[in-house]
Design a protein around this motif. Sequence first.
Motif, PDB file in Angstrom:
ATOM      1  N   PHE A   4      90.968  42.700 -22.900  1.00 52.50           N
ATOM      2  CA  PHE A   4      89.893  43.341 -23.666  1.00 52.50           C
ATOM      3  C   PHE A   4      89.096  44.285 -22.771  1.00 52.50           C
ATOM      4  O   PHE A   4      88.724  45.386 -23.188  1.00 52.50           O
ATOM      5  N   GLY A   5      88.854  43.874 -21.525  1.00 48.48           N
ATOM      6  CA  GLY A   5      88.103  44.727 -20.622  1.00 48.48           C
ATOM      7  C   GLY A   5      88.844  45.982 -20.216  1.00 48.48           C
ATOM      8  O   GLY A   5      88.234  46.998 -19.881  1.00 48.48           O
ATOM      9  N   ASP A   6      90.171  45.937 -20.256  1.00 47.52           N
ATOM     10  CA  ASP A   6      90.984  47.063 -19.809  1.00 47.52           C
ATOM     11  C   ASP A   6      91.342  48.053 -20.915  1.00 47.52           C
ATOM     12  O   ASP A   6      91.658  49.210 -20.632  1.00 47.52           O
ATOM     13  N   ILE A   7      91.312  47.613 -22.182  1.00 45.47           N
ATOM     14  CA  ILE A   7      91.938  48.392 -23.248  1.00 45.47           C
ATOM     15  C   ILE A   7      91.229  49.718 -23.508  1.00 45.47           C
ATOM     16  O   ILE A   7      91.886  50.709 -23.873  1.00 45.47           O
ATOM     17  N   SER A   8      89.916  49.817 -23.296  1.00 48.03           N
ATOM     18  CA  SER A   8      89.233  51.087 -23.549  1.00 48.03           C
ATOM     19  C   SER A   8      89.758  52.178 -22.635  1.00 48.03           C
ATOM     20  O   SER A   8      89.950  53.321 -23.052  1.00 48.03           O
ATOM     21  N   GLY A   9      90.022  51.831 -21.368  1.00 50.53           N
ATOM     22  CA  GLY A   9      90.565  52.805 -20.439  1.00 50.53           C
ATOM     23  C   GLY A   9      91.989  53.198 -20.779  1.00 50.53           C
ATOM     24  O   GLY A   9      92.381  54.361 -20.631  1.00 50.53           O
ATOM     25  N   VAL A  10      92.784  52.241 -21.254  1.00 47.44           N
ATOM     26  CA  VAL A  10      94.175  52.521 -21.624  1.00 47.44           C
ATOM     27  C   VAL A  10      94.215  53.500 -22.798  1.00 47.44           C
ATOM     28  O   VAL A  10      94.981  54.469 -22.795  1.00 47.44           O
ATOM     29  N   ILE A  11      93.382  53.263 -23.805  1.00 46.14           N
ATOM     30  CA  ILE A  11      93.352  54.136 -24.979  1.00 46.14           C
ATOM     31  C   ILE A  11      92.853  55.527 -24.600  1.00 46.14           C
ATOM     32  O   ILE A  11      93.408  56.544 -25.021  1.00 46.14           O
ATOM     33  N   ALA A  12      91.779  55.606 -23.799  1.00 45.39           N
ATOM     34  CA  ALA A  12      91.242  56.897 -23.387  1.00 45.39           C
ATOM     35  C   ALA A  12      92.301  57.710 -22.647  1.00 45.39           C
ATOM     36  O   ALA A  12      92.482  58.909 -22.904  1.00 45.39           O
ATOM     37  N   SER A  13      93.022  57.058 -21.760  1.00 44.98           N
ATOM     38  CA  SER A  13      94.066  57.749 -21.003  1.00 44.98           C
ATOM     39  C   SER A  13      95.198  58.226 -21.910  1.00 44.98           C
ATOM     40  O   SER A  13      95.690  59.346 -21.784  1.00 44.98           O
ATOM     41  N   GLU A  14      95.595  57.387 -22.852  1.00 43.95           N
ATOM     42  CA  GLU A  14      96.697  57.716 -23.752  1.00 43.95           C
ATOM     43  C   GLU A  14      96.377  58.939 -24.603  1.00 43.95           C
ATOM     44  O   GLU A  14      97.240  59.785 -24.845  1.00 43.95           O
ATOM     45  N   LEU A  15      95.120  59.065 -25.068  1.00 44.41           N
ATOM     46  CA  LEU A  15      94.748  60.166 -25.949  1.00 44.41           C
ATOM     47  C   LEU A  15      94.153  61.357 -25.201  1.00 44.41           C
ATOM     48  O   LEU A  15      93.786  62.357 -25.820  1.00 44.41           O
ATOM     49  N   GLY A  16      94.042  61.272 -23.862  1.00 40.65           N
ATOM     50  CA  GLY A  16      93.532  62.392 -23.101  1.00 40.65           C
ATOM     51  C   GLY A  16      92.020  62.514 -23.135  1.00 40.65           C
ATOM     52  O   GLY A  16      91.485  63.624 -23.240  1.00 40.65           O
ATOM     53  N   TYR A  17      91.321  61.384 -23.047  1.00 42.33           N
ATOM     54  CA  TYR A  17      89.863  61.386 -23.031  1.00 42.33           C
ATOM     55  C   TYR A  17      89.363  60.800 -21.716  1.00 42.33           C
ATOM     56  O   TYR A  17      90.050  59.989 -21.073  1.00 42.33           O
ATOM     57  N   GLY A  18      88.161  61.191 -21.328  1.00 45.03           N
ATOM     58  CA  GLY A  18      87.611  60.725 -20.071  1.00 45.03           C
ATOM     59  C   GLY A  18      87.022  59.336 -20.127  1.00 45.03           C
ATOM     60  O   GLY A  18      87.059  58.608 -19.138  1.00 45.03           O
ATOM     61  N   HIS A  19      86.449  58.965 -21.274  1.00 49.04           N
ATOM     62  CA  HIS A  19      85.770  57.671 -21.381  1.00 49.04           C
ATOM     63  C   HIS A  19      86.131  56.983 -22.689  1.00 49.04           C
ATOM     64  O   HIS A  19      86.421  57.634 -23.689  1.00 49.04           O
ATOM     65  N   GLY A  20      86.063  55.654 -22.671  1.00 47.07           N
ATOM     66  CA  GLY A  20      86.337  54.879 -23.873  1.00 47.07           C
ATOM     67  C   GLY A  20      85.364  53.723 -24.007  1.00 47.07           C
ATOM     68  O   GLY A  20      84.770  53.266 -23.018  1.00 47.07           O
ATOM     69  N   LEU A  21      85.192  53.270 -25.234  1.00 48.99           N
ATOM     70  CA  LEU A  21      84.295  52.151 -25.531  1.00 48.99           C
ATOM     71  C   LEU A  21      84.909  51.318 -26.649  1.00 48.99           C
ATOM     72  O   LEU A  21      85.374  51.868 -27.648  1.00 48.99           O
ATOM     73  N   ILE A  22      84.926  50.014 -26.452  1.00 48.94           N
ATOM     74  CA  ILE A  22      85.327  49.068 -27.494  1.00 48.94           C
ATOM     75  C   ILE A  22      84.193  48.073 -27.650  1.00 48.94           C
ATOM     76  O   ILE A  22      83.783  47.443 -26.671  1.00 48.94           O
ATOM     77  N   SER A  23      83.677  47.929 -28.858  1.00 48.77           N
ATOM     78  CA  SER A  23      82.543  47.044 -29.078  1.00 48.77           C
ATOM     79  C   SER A  23      82.797  46.139 -30.275  1.00 48.77           C
ATOM     80  O   SER A  23      83.271  46.588 -31.321  1.00 48.77           O
ATOM     81  N   ILE A  24      82.505  44.862 -30.107  1.00 55.25           N
ATOM     82  CA  ILE A  24      82.501  43.913 -31.222  1.00 55.25           C
ATOM     83  C   ILE A  24      81.039  43.599 -31.506  1.00 55.25           C
ATOM     84  O   ILE A  24      80.312  43.138 -30.608  1.00 55.25           O
ATOM     85  N   SER A  25      80.598  43.899 -32.712  1.00 57.86           N
ATOM     86  CA  SER A  25      79.183  43.774 -33.052  1.00 57.86           C
ATOM     87  C   SER A  25      78.955  42.771 -34.171  1.00 57.86           C
ATOM     88  O   SER A  25      79.820  42.563 -35.020  1.00 57.86           O
TER      89      SER A  25
END
Length: 361
Positions: A20-41
């Motif tokens: 869970f801690g790693d997935i935001s970076g994996v998604i950002a890299s895959e789509l060509g973005y610099g930063h990612g955020l995953i939040s459960i609210s």
Amino acid sequence: MLSETLLASIYAIATEQQAFGDISGVIASELGYGHGLISISSGGGPVELAMTQAPEVMQGYLDYYHKLDPWAGVAARTRYGEAIVTDIEQRQQFYDTEFYVDFAFQIGMVDPLGVRMPLGKGTELLVGLNQALRSTHPTPEDEQIMLVIGRHLQRAVQLRQQLSGVVGDRGTLLAALDRVAFGMAITTADGRVQALNKAGEGAIASGCGLLVRKGFLTAQDGSMAGALALLIRDASNGGSGGALRLRAGLDSFANVLVAPLPPNSDWPGSGSRTLVAFRLSGAPTHLNAHLLISTFGLSRGEAQVAVALTEGKSGEEIALARGVKTTTIKSQLQSIFIKTGTSSQRELVGFLAALPAVVVD
């Protein structure tokens, strides 16, 4: 549409503590973005958050800045399952806020894109990306991919909720380990076995390259016993562990992964513990039909068709075995594609292969 690597990373959330801690970076890299955020609210505020930022930045967002985040307000007004994008006026307003000046500007947050999905019981999932590296603003293709990612993340988190119970006493941890369809053992630093799941017991009994000798986990191949012991000791003393390939027979091998037991697993007793996962190389995954039914809403028949496909059967073979017309199987396949977010038989099989090997009641 999504790579097998990304799918595997998403569904690792269900069973792996760090995923869970790693997935935001994996998604950002895959789509060509610099930063990612995953939040459960829940109740309007994040209860679990993963960001591609330093821990102090993430803590600052949790403690204060999430209350000022105007993009979260845009997200809240966007229907579930729709891409969260900002128009020109909203972007300009965003740049004039305290949130942007004091927080977002410091980490280079521009061009946000996201999706919001329900999780049930008053909780929801928010996925956000920003600082597009490939274009000035998010493209329509980015939006479509984000929707697919949102659906898969929703299912992965819901699956993790079904499998919750790893944290707690010995009984709940053992019950959780027994849900995993490959061998798992918990050992002390010297290799003494503290727990062994049912799949592990069966694998060792059938000769998988590992043995339990006088209560200690060791390699069947004596020349590899020292290497295994070294990895276990390393993982128990703050190291990262590692992987081994152990001979199980003349033409068979076992893949073994040694890792520290997550510190919040709260295993009873003092001292560090190590988690050892193992399975025969090339062994079938044994995809569980109940997993497909409970996670993706497949019917019993659709789940059986999906499992048969992963076993290498053709549509004609499945139809013959089930005593139905091939058109019926084709119709079920179309329904499976829709429910799993895939678009072809090849993509479906690759996606199913990325799912965690777990047992769901």
